[in-house]
Structures are given as C-alpha cells and as structure tokens.
Design a protein around this motif. Structure first.
Motif, PDB file in Angstrom:
ATOM      1  N   SER A  43       2.203 -15.106 -51.507  1.00 26.19           N
ATOM      2  CA  SER A  43       2.972 -16.539 -51.271  1.00 26.19           C
ATOM      3  C   SER A  43       2.014 -17.805 -51.750  1.00 26.19           C
ATOM      4  N   LYS A  44       0.706 -17.475 -51.554  1.00 23.33           N
ATOM      5  CA  LYS A  44      -0.287 -18.604 -52.117  1.00 23.33           C
ATOM      6  C   LYS A  44      -0.372 -18.574 -53.462  1.00 23.33           C
ATOM      7  N   ARG A  45      -0.611 -17.155 -54.240  1.00 22.30           N
ATOM      8  CA  ARG A  45      -0.267 -17.331 -55.611  1.00 22.30           C
ATOM      9  C   ARG A  45       0.765 -17.946 -56.175  1.00 22.30           C
ATOM     10  N   ASP A  46       1.925 -17.705 -55.603  1.00 30.19           N
ATOM     11  CA  ASP A  46       3.108 -18.638 -56.529  1.00 30.19           C
ATOM     12  C   ASP A  46       2.969 -19.998 -56.131  1.00 30.19           C
ATOM     13  N   LEU A  47       2.465 -20.562 -54.997  1.00 32.81           N
ATOM     14  CA  LEU A  47       2.457 -21.848 -54.777  1.00 32.81           C
ATOM     15  C   LEU A  47       1.326 -22.464 -55.559  1.00 32.81           C
ATOM     16  N   PHE A  48       0.160 -21.657 -55.604  1.00 27.56           N
ATOM     17  CA  PHE A  48      -0.878 -22.035 -56.577  1.00 27.56           C
ATOM     18  C   PHE A  48      -0.522 -22.382 -57.944  1.00 27.56           C
ATOM     19  N   PHE A  65      -4.811 -32.005 -52.303  1.00 24.55           N
ATOM     20  CA  PHE A  65      -5.910 -31.524 -52.257  1.00 24.55           C
ATOM     21  C   PHE A  65      -6.637 -30.779 -51.097  1.00 24.55           C
ATOM     22  N   SER A  66      -6.427 -31.438 -49.931  1.00 23.78           N
ATOM     23  CA  SER A  66      -6.877 -30.879 -48.694  1.00 23.78           C
ATOM     24  C   SER A  66      -6.017 -29.665 -48.567  1.00 23.78           C
ATOM     25  N   GLU A  67      -4.939 -29.427 -48.812  1.00 26.21           N
ATOM     26  CA  GLU A  67      -4.336 -28.064 -48.514  1.00 26.21           C
ATOM     27  C   GLU A  67      -4.773 -27.166 -49.405  1.00 26.21           C
ATOM     28  N   MET A  68      -5.136 -27.459 -50.593  1.00 31.44           N
ATOM     29  CA  MET A  68      -5.673 -26.301 -51.587  1.00 31.44           C
ATOM     30  C   MET A  68      -7.014 -25.907 -51.046  1.00 31.44           C
ATOM     31  N   VAL A  69      -7.905 -26.924 -50.716  1.00 33.14           N
ATOM     32  CA  VAL A  69      -9.103 -26.467 -49.927  1.00 33.14           C
ATOM     33  C   VAL A  69      -9.034 -25.604 -48.722  1.00 33.14           C
ATOM     34  N   MET A  70      -7.988 -25.982 -47.951  1.00 37.76           N
ATOM     35  CA  MET A  70      -7.884 -25.035 -46.696  1.00 37.76           C
ATOM     36  C   MET A  70      -7.389 -23.842 -47.195  1.00 37.76           C
ATOM     37  N   CYS A  71      -6.376 -23.614 -48.178  1.00 34.49           N
ATOM     38  CA  CYS A  71      -6.000 -22.098 -48.582  1.00 34.49           C
ATOM     39  C   CYS A  71      -6.991 -21.501 -49.484  1.00 34.49           C
ATOM     40  N   SER A  72      -8.112 -22.031 -49.753  1.00 35.83           N
ATOM     41  CA  SER A  72      -9.055 -21.229 -50.398  1.00 35.83           C
ATOM     42  C   SER A  72      -9.794 -20.188 -49.568  1.00 35.83           C
ATOM     43  N   ALA A  73      -9.844 -20.186 -48.276  1.00 35.51           N
ATOM     44  CA  ALA A  73     -10.428 -19.432 -47.287  1.00 35.51           C
ATOM     45  C   ALA A  73      -9.710 -17.961 -47.513  1.00 35.51           C
ATOM     46  N   THR A  74      -9.965 -17.337 -48.595  1.00 34.96           N
ATOM     47  CA  THR A  74      -9.441 -16.045 -48.920  1.00 34.96           C
ATOM     48  C   THR A  74     -10.695 -15.203 -49.781  1.00 34.96           C
ATOM     49  N   SER A  75     -10.351 -13.880 -49.657  1.00 34.59           N
ATOM     50  CA  SER A  75     -11.111 -13.088 -50.562  1.00 34.59           C
ATOM     51  C   SER A  75     -10.375 -12.840 -51.813  1.00 34.59           C
ATOM     52  N   ILE A  77      -9.788 -12.897 -55.402  1.00 39.42           N
ATOM     53  CA  ILE A  77     -10.530 -13.735 -56.390  1.00 39.42           C
ATOM     54  C   ILE A  77      -9.556 -14.646 -57.302  1.00 39.42           C
ATOM     55  N   VAL A  78      -8.415 -14.067 -57.673  1.00 38.33           N
ATOM     56  CA  VAL A  78      -7.419 -14.870 -58.331  1.00 38.33           C
ATOM     57  C   VAL A  78      -7.060 -16.376 -57.736  1.00 38.33           C
ATOM     58  N   LEU A  79      -6.797 -16.227 -56.291  1.00 39.92           N
ATOM     59  CA  LEU A  79      -6.600 -17.586 -55.710  1.00 39.92           C
ATOM     60  C   LEU A  79      -7.964 -18.494 -55.802  1.00 39.92           C
ATOM     61  N   LYS A  80      -8.924 -17.804 -55.724  1.00 42.55           N
ATOM     62  CA  LYS A  80     -10.219 -18.648 -56.034  1.00 42.55           C
ATOM     63  C   LYS A  80     -10.392 -19.317 -57.178  1.00 42.55           C
ATOM     64  N   LYS A  81      -9.948 -18.698 -58.249  1.00 37.30           N
ATOM     65  CA  LYS A  81     -10.116 -19.013 -59.737  1.00 37.30           C
ATOM     66  C   LYS A  81      -9.150 -20.278 -59.995  1.00 37.30           C
ATOM     67  N   MET A  82      -7.861 -20.089 -59.263  1.00 37.45           N
ATOM     68  CA  MET A  82      -7.159 -21.321 -59.267  1.00 37.45           C
ATOM     69  C   MET A  82      -7.395 -22.426 -58.503  1.00 37.45           C
TER      70      MET A  82
END
Length: 765
Positions: A43-48, A65-75, A77-82
């Motif tokens: 779901s995060k991938r679709d939103l990102f 911006f703040s929501e994207m930073v909070m959602c970055s707490a994941t392992s 790597i695709v979400l990290k790159k976006m």
C-alpha cells in the motif's frame, strides 16, 4: 516555497486538480505510518508512486513531507529509494523540512544492508543545505572506512558534494588526505576512480594561492601515483581510464626512458573498443613526444590504424568525432595519410555531416600522386541526387585546384560541370571559377570562352550571379557581349533583391566603362542613377563614391577601379596556423569538433548577447534582427504626420528627371570635364578652368552619363525642429514605424529574463 516545475504539462483529469487529492494522500500516508499489518508495504508503494508522479509533473506535494519521512521506517529498499528521491527534491527548497530527515538518514547510514547505507549516505549528501553540513562529517568519515566497496564509492563522491557546499568544512575535516590514502590502498578500482575524480576537482577548484592546493596538485601528479594508476589501468572502467589518462597527460617525465615506459604500458590502450580511451591515449602519446621529432612521426604512423578502424566500426556520431580528430592530424601531417585516401570515400548510407567531413579529409590529403583519383571520385559525387553533397564535392574540387595540384585537369573538369545543366552545379562552379581566376589569371582565356555562353538570366543564386558579374567586368575586353549583359542586368535592378549582386554590378559596370567606354556609357549612367536611389546604404554609398570619384579625376578613378592585377596567394577564409595550434593543444575535446579554440565558445565576450526583440516577451540571442523586421533604411516618406520639417528639407529631396531620390551635392567650380574619344575608345580628361559663377558645375559628367542631376545650392542654416502637437497615429502604423527604427543599444538582460521565467512558473503553479 515549492521547487520549480519540471514540466509545464497541464494535469490530466486523473491527476489532482486541487488540494483535496493531496490532502487525501496525506491522510492515507498518516494511517499507514505506524501500521505493521501484512501488505502495508504494498500500500505504501502505491501511495509513494502517486506522490512521486505528482512531484514529477510539477504539482506541489511538499505538504506530505513529514508523512513520507514517517513512512520511511521500513526495510523495503524500493520504498527507501522513492523516499530518498522525494526528500532530495524538496529539501533544497525547504531547509526547515530537511532538518526532519537528518535523524532517519543518519539511522539508515548505520543499517545492516550496505545498499541502504550507501543510498542513505548519497541522499544525505544531496540535501545541499548549508546549515546541515555539520551532520555530514560523521557519516562521510564512517563511509570512507566502510567495509563495503559501494558505500566507500558513494562516500568518495559525497566528499566532493560536501566541498561544493562548504569547502572549509571539507578541508578542516582532512577529507582530501583521507581520499588520497583510500585511492592508494583500496582494492576496488571504482573506489579508486571516484577518489581520483574528487581529488582532481577539489585541488583544481582551490585557489591558486593556497599552498595546500598547490602541494596537493603536485602530489597527485607525482611519479608514485602516476605509475600506481598506470599499472592498474586495465581494472578501471572506460570512464575511469579516461580520467587516469587525462591525469597522466599533466605529468612531465624527466627523461626519454620514462616516456618510453609510459608508452609501452599504454600500447594496448590503442586497441581499445571505446573511442574515448583511444583518443585519450593518442593525446597522451602526442604530448609526450612533442619534443622528439622522429618519435613523434612514428606515433603518427602508429595511431593511424586505430583511428581508421574506429571510423569504419561505430555509429555515425562516433565516426564524426574520430574523423574530426583525424582531420586535425591530417592537416598537421598530410603526407602520412596521403596513401589512405580511399578510407575517406563516402558511403551511400552515411549521414550528411559525416560525408561533408570526409570531403574535407579528401581535400586535405590530396597531393600530386593521388589528385587524379580523388578528383575523379569527387566528380562522381557532383552528379549525386543529394544536392548538398553535390555542392560540397564541387567546392572540394575547387579547393584542390587552389592547392596547385594538377590545375590543368581540374579546370577542365570544372568547366565540364557547366554542361550538366543543373542550376546548383552551375552556381557552385561559377563561384569556384571566379576564385581560380583570382589565383591563376593565366587560365582566363579557357574559362572565359565557356563562361561567355552562360546567360545571366539562368543564374539565380546571389553568390553565383555576383561571381558572373565580376567576370563580366574583370574580363570585359575578352567577352564580346559583356557590356550588353551588364546593361540587361541594370534594367532588372529593381527586381534584384541581393545587395551583394547590386554592389558587384556597380563595380563591374565601372570596370567595363574604362575598357569599352562607347558601349558602356549609357549602362554606367543608369547604374549610377539606380545606385544613388537605392535604399540599401552600402549600395547607395558605393554609387555616390564612384560618382564623386569620376568628378574628381578620371585617371584616379581608373586606378582605383582597375588596379594592377596581382594573383591571390592566400585567401582570407583559410584558418590561421595559430588557431590550428590552439586546437591541437586541446586535442580530445569539443574544440576539435567545433574547429575553434575553447575560449571562442566559452568566454563571455565571444558569445552573442541576450536581446529582446521589438515584440514584448520575445527573447532572441545575438544581434541579428528578426526576419519580419524591415531595414531601417526603408522608412516611408509619410513621416510628415509626426514631424513638420523645413522647406529646405523638402526641396533637397526633390526628384531629378531620372526618378532618383538623390540630389548630387555641391562641388568646387574647378572640375574635370569628361569626353570620350570615339576613334581610340579611350576616356580623356579635359581639365578646364570653369568660372566660379558658372551655374552648372557638374553638367559634363551628368550629360555624359545621362544622369540629368542638377547642383543643389549651398544648404541654408537649418531651422529648429518643430513637433506636430496634433499628430494622430493608429496602433498598427506606430508598430510598423517602431520596427523600422534601428537598434540603438543592446544589453545583457539575463536577470530580467530569469525574473520573467520565475514569474511565469509561479503563475503556472
């Protein structure tokens, strides 16, 4: 403040058209920020993806911006790159928001996954916020000592980014010394290449007065580092090899033995498949042997085969780049490449720019032994269906003739081109025949016999018509119909649009008049009258100059118009040897492709200024006016509705009986009167003293040429200019008159131009 839009496309119906869609994204991201449920990452991938797509088309999504930073707490790597992509895009324009990313980026720099560590370190260095440089020193130091080569490679480039943000911080942290140590000890070749590139730029950007920068540059081109890099050059990528070779080119070996050692180490680089590596190696070989004449010539022989191989085995773009460098070498040593002229024959499937350069190569390698074969090949191209190539081939034949190679046979070939009955072939041939006659006047008899049969009505191109007119005037005594051909051209004066043709026509008629006065008297009078009435300033001035010259002295006019013929040895358009040497010094650069030194296309004084055209908002580069702007000289005579001029001004513009808008000025009373001797056909000057009170001071020349111009009295003192206070002018007429005015000043308005762009982007957002 939102970043500038990357695209000016209007959002489609599926894209957000207001703040509601962005608010929905923000709410959905906030709900997923603390969720640990299965499928959350999907779901995060679709939103990102939605956020990144909106950001790409220029929609401001900085509010999430703040929501994207909070959602970055994941392992993931695709979400990290976006997330890193999003943060890097908005952090530069929102320094306050960038501070929110420091914690999670520093945390990711210590992640167990080396890929995440490298990506986080790269994003941290890409924030480009001066206030955050203190947070970069620690992660960069750890990255340079990381056990993974990818992290070290990113850290080496990150040091350079830090230097561009804050040079003092980079130097104080002793990062250049760490890079040098890493370059000399790291087993990974890409890490070594990144360290070398960063050090070159850091020590190159340092002020020349800095002792540390000078010592760093000297240490970088020391024998130890040069040999270390050369011994490992096979491990590097193609880009890194070019960087190493560029560094080695700055090294000065102390003796010839060391020069041969370096060349032996790099001998196999000449067979490399990449053209950039081959050209960089060739540049190094040429520089090393510049002071060794015999070895330098052997280098030319050695590099010939690799260059010819690259020309024939690669894309057209690569072939053009290699051919440009090969052309530069051919100009310096044409004899070494004379036997390989067949490599420069054009192929049917090659683009125009490659064919054109090959024709220049054929011209450069032509000598006494291969001229016949080269000219034969070029003559085949003259019948090519590709008209630009046919033109270039004819010009190439003419250039070879101007080099004094087999002139007799080449002149016959050029004259045969005139029998092809193709307009463009005839036009190019006429221009070349003119240049040949200027350099080889002894061929005038053979050329004029053929040129005399060409009708001026069949020649439409301005340069070709100007060349034909030049020959009609220069060899009027050998061409029976020259006066009558010129007379026909003068009758079509109003239909001739080229000022160059009209200028040549004036000069040709003057030359013909001094050689065949009885037949050209009427034509010269008509030409002077038409020239004086011409709206083009150069044509008008030349006609006035000839008119006054004839009045002053016939013998002087004859010596000016018909000076003693001297063959032209060197044409002005040939590039000087100094320019060629400057280009050679910049081998393996854009200077070779542009055929001019770098300062000619990088220095500000050689670049055209920014100038706004008359229509508001239309920016043009350079000083050339737009096509739709009328020349300043073509101002109609209806300006009286704006200005009330004096009676004297109106009278001075009165037309003579030849419909000329020009009235000859007053001259001294002692003028030479002209007469024509019909028996000898020579122009005679009868110097007679004319009384000072004679009413017609120049009647002799006016009567001789049928000008009918009367002498205007001495101009009375001009009265002050008066403005018409009741003038009425509609907008369209005002716009037309405004365009007719000359450009008074042209200034660089870059700041105004950028302000207009920023304002337009603000409106679009």
């Amino acid at each position: 403040m939102a970043p500038p839009a990357q695209s000016q496309r209007s959002p489609s119906p599926s894209q957000p058209s207001g703040k509601g869609e962005v608010s929905d994204l923000k709410m959905q991201l906030r709900q997923l920020a603390g969720s640990r449920a299965p499928g959350t990452d999907d779901s995060k991938r679709d939103l990102f993806k939605k956020v990144i797509s909106y950001m790409t088309i220029g929609i401001d999504v900085s509010s999430v911006f703040s929501e994207m930073v909070m959602c970055s707490a994941t392992s993931d790597i695709v979400l990290k790159k976006m997330c890193y992509l999003y943060v890097g895009n908005y952090a530069k324009y929102n320094p306050d928001l960038a501070l929110l990313t420091i914690n999670f980026l520093q945390r990711d720099c210590k992640d167990e996954d080396p890929m995440i560590r490298g990506l986080a370190l790269r994003s941290l260095c890409s924030l480009r916020v001066p206030n955050l440089v203190e947070y970069l020193v620690g992660p960069l130091g750890a990255g340079l000592k990381d056990g993974n080569s990818y992290v070290r490679m990113v850290a080496a480039v990150g040091v350079l980014k830090l230097y561009h943000i804050s040079a003092s911080t980079c130097v104080d942290a002793d990062f250049p010394a760490l890079l040098k140590h890493l370059m000399l000890n790291d087993p990974d070749s890409q890490v070594v290449a990144n360290c070398l590139s960063a050090l070159q730029e850091i020590w190159g950007l340092e002020a020349s007065s800095s002792e540390e920068a000078v010592r760093g540059r000297e240490a970088l081109i020391s024998k130890q580092i040069i040999y270390y890099l050369l011994n490992r050059i096979k491990e590097f990528s193609e880009w890194a090899q070019c960087t190493v070779l560029e560094l080695v080119s700055k090294y000065a070996p102390p003796d010839s033995n060391e020069i041969f050692d370096i060349m032996n180490l790099l001998e196999d680089r000449l067979q490399h498949a990449n053209g950039a590596v081959v050209l960089a190696t060739i540049k190094l070989f040429l520089q090393l042997t510049m002071s060794m004449t015999d070895v330098h010539q052997q280098v030319y022989e050695r590099i010939k085969a690799p260059l010819l191989t690259l020309v024939s085995s690669g894309s057209p773009e690569q072939s053009y780049a290699v051919l440009s460098h090969l052309h530069l070498l051919v100009i310096r040593a044409p004899m070494l490449f004379a036997s390989d002229y067949k490599h420069f024959y054009c192929q049917y499937n090659e683009p125009f720019y490659v064919k054109k350069l090959k024709l220049e190569m054929l011209t450069a390698v032509a000598n006494e032994s291969n001229t016949y074969e080269i000219v034969t090949e070029l003559c085949e191209y003259a019948a090519n269906v590709d008209i630009p190539i046919a033109r270039e081939s004819i010009r190439a034949v003419g250039k070879i003739a101007l080099q004094q190679y087999d002139v007799n046979a080449i002149v016959d070939r050029l004259l045969q081109f005139l029998e092809m009955e193709k307009d463009y072939v005839t036009a190019e041939t006429l221009v070349l025949v003119k240049d040949l006659l200027r350099k080889y006047p002894q061929w005038s008899h053979d050329c004029i016999a053929v040129i005399g049969n060409i009708s001026s009505n069949n020649v439409q191109e301005p340069k070709a018509k100007a060349a034909l007119i030049w020959m009609l005037g220069e060899y009027a005594q050998d061409m029976q119909d020259a006066p009558y051909a010129l007379e026909g051209l003068i009758e079509d004066w109003e239909d001739e649009n080229s000022p160059e043709v009209r200028l040549h026509l004036l000069t040709a008629v003057m030359k013909c008049f001094f050689r065949r006065p009885p037949e050209t008297q009427k034509a010269l009078g008509a030409a002077l009258a038409a020239g004086l009435a011409d709206m083009h300033q150069d044509v008008h001035d030349r006609a006035l100059f000839y008119y006054r010259l004839l009045q002053h002295s016939v013998s002087v006019a004859n010596s000016v118009v018909n000076p003693t013929k001297q063959a032209v040895s060197v044409f002005a358009d040939i590039q000087s040897s100094e320019i060629k040497d400057r280009i050679f010094d910049e081998f393996n650069s854009l200077s070779v492709l542009y055929q001019k030194p770098s300062y000619m296309f990088t220095d500000k004084e050689h670049q055209g200024p920014f100038a706004f055209s008359e229509e508001l908002g239309n920016l043009s580069i350079g000083s050339e006016p737009a096509d739709d702007i009328l020349p300043a000289q073509r101002v109609e005579a209806n300006d009286e509705d704006l200005l009330l001029t004096t009676t004297e001004k109106e009278e001075s513009r009165a037309h003579g009986n030849n419909d000329s808008a020009y009235n000859a000025p007053a001259y001294d009373s002692s003028l030479s009167q002209l007469a024509v001797s019909q028996t000898e056909g020579e122009l005679v000057s009868l110097d007679q003293t004319v009384p000072a009170d004679a009413p017609q001071a120049s009647s002799a020349i006016d009567d001789l040429f049928g000008l009918g111009l009367s002498i205007a009295p001495s101009p009375a003192p001009s009265t002050p200019l008066k403005l018409n206070s009741k003038a009425v002018l509609d907008p369209s007429t005002f716009q037309q008159k405004w365009r007719q005015l000359p450009v008074s000043i042209s200034q660089v308005l870059i700041l105004l131009y950028l302000s207009c762009i920023l304002y337009a982007l603000t409106l679009l957002q």
